[in-house]
Design a protein around this motif. Structure first.
Motif, PDB file in Angstrom:
ATOM      1  N   ALA A   1       0.988  -1.135  -0.077  1.00  0.00           N
ATOM      2  CA  ALA A   1       0.023  -0.031   0.057  1.00  0.00           C
ATOM      3  C   ALA A   1       0.794   1.185  -0.136  1.00  0.00           C
ATOM      4  O   ALA A   1       2.181   1.130   0.525  1.00  0.00           O
ATOM      5  CB  ALA A   1      -0.988   0.073   1.010  1.00  0.00           C
ATOM      6  N   ALA A   2       0.231   2.471  -0.593  1.00  0.00           N
ATOM      7  CA  ALA A   2       1.072   3.530  -0.619  1.00  0.00           C
ATOM      8  C   ALA A   2       1.375   3.912   0.823  1.00  0.00           C
ATOM      9  O   ALA A   2       0.541   3.857   1.567  1.00  0.00           O
ATOM     10  CB  ALA A   2       0.225   4.845  -1.319  1.00  0.00           C
ATOM     11  N   GLY A   3       2.608   4.469   1.062  1.00  0.00           N
ATOM     12  CA  GLY A   3       3.108   5.098   2.382  1.00  0.00           C
ATOM     13  C   GLY A   3       3.321   3.789   3.330  1.00  0.00           C
ATOM     14  O   GLY A   3       3.744   4.090   4.484  1.00  0.00           O
TER      15      GLY A   3
ATOM     16  N   SER B   1      11.950  -3.469  16.683  1.00  0.00           N
ATOM     17  CA  SER B   1      11.982  -2.562  17.776  1.00  0.00           C
ATOM     18  C   SER B   1      11.038  -1.238  17.321  1.00  0.00           C
ATOM     19  O   SER B   1      10.194  -0.870  18.065  1.00  0.00           O
ATOM     20  CB  SER B   1      13.081  -2.028  18.175  1.00  0.00           C
ATOM     21  OG  SER B   1      14.167  -2.952  18.696  1.00  0.00           O
ATOM     22  N   ILE B   2      10.858  -1.105  15.979  1.00  0.00           N
ATOM     23  CA  ILE B   2      10.222   0.159  15.640  1.00  0.00           C
ATOM     24  C   ILE B   2       8.737  -0.119  14.868  1.00  0.00           C
ATOM     25  O   ILE B   2       7.754  -0.015  15.286  1.00  0.00           O
ATOM     26  CB  ILE B   2      11.030   1.004  14.704  1.00  0.00           C
ATOM     27  CG1 ILE B   2      12.030   1.486  15.826  1.00  0.00           C
ATOM     28  CG2 ILE B   2      10.009   2.198  14.220  1.00  0.00           C
ATOM     29  CD1 ILE B   2      13.138   2.573  14.865  1.00  0.00           C
TER      30      ILE B   2
ATOM     31  N   ALA C   1      10.252   4.353   7.273  1.00  0.00           N
ATOM     32  CA  ALA C   1       9.674   4.140   8.652  1.00  0.00           C
ATOM     33  C   ALA C   1       9.965   5.378   9.338  1.00  0.00           C
ATOM     34  O   ALA C   1       9.163   5.816  10.007  1.00  0.00           O
ATOM     35  CB  ALA C   1      10.554   2.951   9.190  1.00  0.00           C
ATOM     36  N   SER C   2      11.074   6.318   8.901  1.00  0.00           N
ATOM     37  CA  SER C   2      11.114   7.530   9.703  1.00  0.00           C
ATOM     38  C   SER C   2       9.696   8.626   9.495  1.00  0.00           C
ATOM     39  O   SER C   2       9.783   9.474  10.015  1.00  0.00           O
ATOM     40  CB  SER C   2      12.525   8.167   9.478  1.00  0.00           C
ATOM     41  OG  SER C   2      12.482   8.508   8.120  1.00  0.00           O
ATOM     42  N   ARG C   3       9.092   8.332   8.172  1.00  0.00           N
ATOM     43  CA  ARG C   3       7.968   9.126   7.965  1.00  0.00           C
ATOM     44  C   ARG C   3       6.660   8.733   8.690  1.00  0.00           C
ATOM     45  O   ARG C   3       5.722   9.504   8.790  1.00  0.00           O
ATOM     46  CB  ARG C   3       7.844   9.200   6.380  1.00  0.00           C
ATOM     47  CG  ARG C   3       9.035   9.685   5.866  1.00  0.00           C
ATOM     48  CD  ARG C   3       8.711   9.764   4.404  1.00  0.00           C
ATOM     49  NE  ARG C   3       7.457  10.701   3.861  1.00  0.00           N
ATOM     50  CZ  ARG C   3       7.195  10.563   2.579  1.00  0.00           C
ATOM     51  NH1 ARG C   3       7.836  10.008   1.744  1.00  0.00           N
ATOM     52  NH2 ARG C   3       6.179  11.276   2.314  1.00  0.00           N
ATOM     53  N   TRP C   4       6.794   7.862   9.420  1.00  0.00           N
ATOM     54  CA  TRP C   4       5.478   7.116  10.115  1.00  0.00           C
ATOM     55  C   TRP C   4       5.638   7.964  11.494  1.00  0.00           C
ATOM     56  O   TRP C   4       6.592   8.460  11.920  1.00  0.00           O
ATOM     57  CB  TRP C   4       5.454   5.529  10.268  1.00  0.00           C
ATOM     58  CG  TRP C   4       5.457   4.803   9.174  1.00  0.00           C
ATOM     59  CD1 TRP C   4       5.143   5.310   7.726  1.00  0.00           C
ATOM     60  CD2 TRP C   4       6.026   3.689   8.842  1.00  0.00           C
ATOM     61  NE1 TRP C   4       5.214   4.312   6.656  1.00  0.00           N
ATOM     62  CE2 TRP C   4       5.742   3.222   7.516  1.00  0.00           C
ATOM     63  CE3 TRP C   4       6.658   2.547   9.688  1.00  0.00           C
ATOM     64  CZ2 TRP C   4       6.120   1.948   6.850  1.00  0.00           C
ATOM     65  CZ3 TRP C   4       7.185   1.435   9.240  1.00  0.00           C
ATOM     66  CH2 TRP C   4       6.984   1.178   7.918  1.00  0.00           C
ATOM     67  N   THR C   5       4.697   7.683  12.273  1.00  0.00           N
ATOM     68  CA  THR C   5       4.547   8.357  13.709  1.00  0.00           C
ATOM     69  C   THR C   5       5.783   8.085  14.285  1.00  0.00           C
ATOM     70  O   THR C   5       6.245   6.697  14.396  1.00  0.00           O
ATOM     71  CB  THR C   5       3.453   7.850  14.447  1.00  0.00           C
ATOM     72  OG1 THR C   5       2.205   8.028  13.457  1.00  0.00           O
ATOM     73  CG2 THR C   5       3.205   8.448  15.768  1.00  0.00           C
TER      74      THR C   5
ATOM     75  N   ASP D   1      19.039   2.139   4.072  1.00  0.00           N
ATOM     76  CA  ASP D   1      18.565   3.556   3.699  1.00  0.00           C
ATOM     77  C   ASP D   1      17.135   3.941   3.213  1.00  0.00           C
ATOM     78  O   ASP D   1      16.358   4.624   3.771  1.00  0.00           O
ATOM     79  CB  ASP D   1      19.409   4.327   2.818  1.00  0.00           C
ATOM     80  CG  ASP D   1      20.936   4.283   3.249  1.00  0.00           C
ATOM     81  OD1 ASP D   1      21.504   4.878   4.107  1.00  0.00           O
ATOM     82  OD2 ASP D   1      21.778   3.485   2.700  1.00  0.00           O
ATOM     83  N   LEU D   2      16.640   2.810   2.295  1.00  0.00           N
ATOM     84  CA  LEU D   2      15.464   2.943   1.901  1.00  0.00           C
ATOM     85  C   LEU D   2      14.326   2.862   2.928  1.00  0.00           C
ATOM     86  O   LEU D   2      13.307   3.103   3.046  1.00  0.00           O
ATOM     87  CB  LEU D   2      15.076   2.071   0.749  1.00  0.00           C
ATOM     88  CG  LEU D   2      15.966   2.150  -0.644  1.00  0.00           C
ATOM     89  CD1 LEU D   2      15.842   1.171  -1.485  1.00  0.00           C
ATOM     90  CD2 LEU D   2      15.415   3.862  -1.218  1.00  0.00           C
TER      91      LEU D   2
END
Ligand code: GSH
Length: 218
Positions: free
Chosen positions: A10-12, A107-108, A172-176, A166-167
């Motif tokens: 899914a997108a995102g 962990s994340i 993942a750093s764009r999620w909450t 890196d990808l």
């Protein structure tokens, strides 16, 4: 048996780094769109290939099913060495590559099953649901901070060459709790993810699958 990869995603979502990898290695693929966090009907779409009813799930042209984002990313990168998206077995960066590729889902990413629908753990106790959402935000931020303190990035997380790590981190750093908090907790990785966001080879891809819309940094 299909001739191309089929990716349930899914997108995102966590399928985004997998899709980016498939593009960078030049593999054709089709996506079965299933934003599983939206509810049972979307999760049911994935059940046949992944009883966990989660995306990403990859079906290879040979019909093999691979679930788990890190496993998919490592397998794709390792099996296309010409794309140079993972350090080889004898590369000195290999251990840290595997370490952080495991850390992200353990962990994340795992926190999102907990926080996306806390009722799965605490039923209709609204106070407990709110507390879970509040505490998981801080836990995710803490994990990014601990990772940042232990990596030694160059242009990319493991040095001068980009890898699927890196990808994975850029997505993942764009999620909450989203990028603004991530930049504050993880200043060294912040520079790297901004570099990945800006890669010319992925501009059309990001616009399509994880657009940088107004307020996207949180
Ligand atoms: N351990 C899995 C986690 C996958 C995951 O949590 N995917 C999310 C979407 S980004 C999902 O499908 N959530 C629905 C659910 O867990 O019910 C992986 O790394 O691939």
């Amino acid at each position: 048996m299909g001739m191309v990869f089929t990716l349930y995603g899914a997108a995102g979502s966590g399928s985004v780094p997998v899709e980016a990898t498939l593009r960078l290695i030049g593999q054709d693929y089709r996506v079965v769109e299933a934003p599983t966090w939206e509810g049972e009907a979307e999760r049911d779409k994935v059940a046949a290939v992944n009883p966990m009813r989660q995306v990403p799930a990859l079906v290879t042209p040979g019909g093999e099913i691979i679930t788990e984002s890190a496993a998919i990313l490592i397998w794709l990168a390792d099996s296309h060495p010409q794309a140079r998206l993972s350090p080889a077995f004898d590369d000195p960066r290999r251990a840290q590559f595997l370490r952080w590729m495991s850390f992200i889902p353990a962990s994340i990413y795992s926190m999102f099953w907990v926080r996306d629908e806390p009722a799965r753990l605490v039923g209709d106790n609204l106070e407990a649901q709110t507390e879970i959402q509040r505490r998981t935000i801080d836990r995710i931020a803490d994990c990014w901070r601990m990772m940042d303190a232990q990596v030694a990035p160059g242009r990319f997380l493991l040095g001068e060459e980009m890898t699927v790590l890196d990808l994975y981190v850029a997505t993942a750093s764009r999620w909450t709790p989203q990028r603004r908090r991530f930049y504050a907790e993880a200043p060294r990785m912040a520079e790297v993810v901004r570099r990945v966001d800006a890669l010319p080879a992925l501009q059309a891809f990001w616009s399509e699958r994880f657009p940088f819309e107004d307020g996207w940094e949180g």
